[in-house]
Design an enzyme around this catalytic site. Structure first.
Site, PDB file in Angstrom:
ATOM      1  N   VAL A 118       0.766  -1.169  -0.058  1.00 51.48           N
ATOM      2  CA  VAL A 118       0.034   0.095   0.082  1.00 51.48           C
ATOM      3  C   VAL A 118       0.744   1.377   0.051  1.00 51.48           C
ATOM      4  O   VAL A 118       0.567   2.405  -0.703  1.00 51.48           O
ATOM      5  CB  VAL A 118      -1.128  -0.084   1.102  1.00 51.48           C
ATOM      6  CG1 VAL A 118      -1.848   1.364   1.255  1.00 51.48           C
ATOM      7  CG2 VAL A 118      -1.954  -1.086   1.207  1.00 51.48           C
ATOM      8  N   CYS A 119       1.956   1.232   0.693  1.00 49.05           N
ATOM      9  CA  CYS A 119       2.782   2.356   0.727  1.00 49.05           C
ATOM     10  C   CYS A 119       3.486   2.700  -0.579  1.00 49.05           C
ATOM     11  O   CYS A 119       3.564   3.839  -1.059  1.00 49.05           O
ATOM     12  CB  CYS A 119       3.925   1.989   1.707  1.00 49.05           C
ATOM     13  SG  CYS A 119       3.306   2.021   3.533  1.00 49.05           S
TER      14      CYS A 119
END
Length: 197
Positions: free
Chosen positions: A91-92
């Site tokens: 997600v990052c």
């Protein structure tokens, strides 16, 4: 003279009292932060995001060239701070790619991608992914996480930064902020971008 005659017993009582005091202080510290979740389990940040309408706090972060970068250096532009735990998670890295893509079409705007990752890891990620439109900054030797209330206080990611977005206008005032409620959730890109239009 009355009192506890066994010094070892007295020392154990002292240590027990000290441990209770530390644990109580730790619990109190968590209640002043923000409750978020990691995989559905509650964790906390050390504080709260600065409020919309307040002036941005100037802190120094480390660039991929190992030089210090002050937030004051970006005054005069809109600044989007994309804050996250680590560029080495799905997600990052997706948020960095998304903001990199969006930043290409923005005028008078700088996107800062901020994590505790070492500058070497951030540089390697940018090289591998072709990231050129954002500025990668590391909080590995500063107090950004505490100053902005985004350092995680407990749980398996303790010490890393939570997922959050802060938008600052050219005058240095915060015009938007989001503490993402679940670490595995992406930030609201549309709302962040709308704050600079």
């Amino acid at each position: 003279m009355s009192g506890i005659k066994n010094p070892i017993y007295a020392y154990k009582l002292f240590l027990l009292g000290l441990a209770t005091l530390v644990m109580t202080g730790s619990s109190l510290a968590q209640t002043t932060g923000t409750a978020i979740t990691l995989g559905g389990k509650t964790i906390h940040t050390v504080g709260k995001l600065p409020a919309v309408g307040t002036s941005v706090k100037d802190v120094s972060l480390t660039g991929i060239d190992l030089k210090d970068n002050s937030l004051a250096d970006y005054k005069g532009n809109y600044v989007i701070m994309n804050i996250f735990p680590s560029v080495n998670t799905g997600v990052c890295s997706k948020s960095v790619r998304k903001f990199n893509e969006d930043a290409a079409g923005l005028k008078n705007t700088t996107v800062l991608c901020i994590s505790k990752d070492l500058p070497f890891a951030q540089k390697a990620f940018c090289g591998a992914e072709g990231i050129k439109n954002v500025v990668m900054l590391s909080d590995f030797r500063t107090d950004f996480g505490h100053s902005y209330g985004v350092q995680i206080a407990d749980g398996p990611m303790k010490g890393l930064l939570s997922r959050a977005v802060i938008v600052v206008n050219p005058e240095g005032k915060i015009v938007y902020q989001q503490q993402v409620p679940e670490i595995g959730q992406e930030p609201d890109y549309a709302a962040a971008l709308a704050a600079i239009k």
